[in-house]
Enzyme design. Structure first.
Site, PDB file in Angstrom:
ATOM      1  N   GLY A  13       0.739  -1.380   0.153  1.00  0.00           N
ATOM      2  CA  GLY A  13       0.156  -0.130   0.211  1.00  0.00           C
ATOM      3  C   GLY A  13       1.050   1.345   0.480  1.00  0.00           C
ATOM      4  O   GLY A  13       0.409   2.530   0.089  1.00  0.00           O
ATOM      5  N   LYS A  14       2.331   1.718  -0.457  1.00  0.00           N
ATOM      6  CA  LYS A  14       2.494   2.274   0.127  1.00  0.00           C
ATOM      7  C   LYS A  14       2.559   3.338  -0.951  1.00  0.00           C
ATOM      8  O   LYS A  14       2.206   4.377  -1.032  1.00  0.00           O
ATOM      9  CB  LYS A  14       4.188   1.942  -1.042  1.00  0.00           C
ATOM     10  CG  LYS A  14       4.984   1.272  -0.131  1.00  0.00           C
ATOM     11  CD  LYS A  14       6.272   0.579  -0.253  1.00  0.00           C
ATOM     12  CE  LYS A  14       6.319  -0.182  -2.212  1.00  0.00           C
ATOM     13  NZ  LYS A  14       5.843  -1.870  -1.743  1.00  0.00           N
ATOM     14  N   ASP A  34      10.377   2.589  -8.413  1.00  0.00           N
ATOM     15  CA  ASP A  34       9.537   1.745  -9.561  1.00  0.00           C
ATOM     16  C   ASP A  34      10.137   2.234 -11.076  1.00  0.00           C
ATOM     17  O   ASP A  34      10.710   1.721 -11.324  1.00  0.00           O
ATOM     18  CB  ASP A  34       8.489   1.264  -9.206  1.00  0.00           C
ATOM     19  CG  ASP A  34       8.322   0.338  -8.911  1.00  0.00           C
ATOM     20  OD1 ASP A  34       8.781  -0.620  -7.753  1.00  0.00           O
ATOM     21  OD2 ASP A  34       6.744  -0.039  -8.575  1.00  0.00           O
TER      22      ASP A  34
END
Length: 200
Positions: A13-14, A34
């Site tokens: 849930g970052k 990412d």
């Protein structure tokens, strides 16, 4: 200037938490880890037979560090170049508006030495194995997970990195990813507000 790390397990849930904070904190920018993955053909295949996506060498960490440094050198310029509206009160009537916040979000934030000194706050989201596996299988990735990747690579790497991270002596605040998105957000938002009050 305040740099907040939001790390943790895959699918914890970052990103959801980060997106919400981004909307509510003043002069806030984000760097997503990412965004620094190397191209697929540069990702090595490990002894486990899987492409090693969940290790630090899968990421161009030099580029990520340079991006964070770019913000540190000139948060206003960084914000504007990333389409973030900067609000400042030249008369000093609202000191919070003179604060610039950077959220650094990713799954391996606290395992790379050159970044360890930059964080003012470190959050770490955790969820149990079963829930993590369930969430991971419901996600669609650009490069789909091959069969067995979670148990063969993703989870073992998470445990390994979490152990390494615990040895860094950073002051972590662990977040329970099983709580509601609302609860997690409120907990972090409140904590950041208190931190800002101490800074001002």
């Amino acid at each position: 200037k305040l740099i907040i790390g939001i790390g943790g397990v895959t699918n914890g849930g970052k990103t959801t938490l980060t997106s919400r904070l981004l909307k509510t904190l003043p002069n806030c920018c984000v760097v997503h880890q990412d965004d620094f993955f190397k191209p697929q053909d540069q990702i090595e295949v490990g002894d486990d037979g899987f492409r090693q996506w969940d290790v630090i060498t899968a990421l161009d960490m030099d580029a990520m560090v340079n991006t964070v440094k770019g913000w540190m050198e000139n948060p206003v310029k960084f914000a504007r170049s990333h389409g973030v509206t900067v609000s400042s009160m030249p008369d000093g009537s609202d000191p919070q508006r003179d604060i610039h916040i950077l959220i650094v979000e990713g799954f391996l934030l606290y395992n790379y030495k050159p970044l360890l000194d930059v964080y003012n706050k470190c959050y770490y989201v955790t969820i149990p194995y079963e829930e993590c596996k369930r969430r991971r299988t419901t996600r669609t990735y650009t490069v789909p997970d091959p069969a067995g990747l979670f148990d063969g690579h993703v989870w073992p790497m998470y445990l390994k990195h979490r152990k390494e991270m615990a040895e860094t002596n950073l002051d972590f605040q662990y977040l329970d990813g099983m709580k509601s998105k609302e609860e997690i957000y409120n907990q972090v938002y409140e904590d950041i507000q208190n931190t800002l009050l101490n800074v001002l």
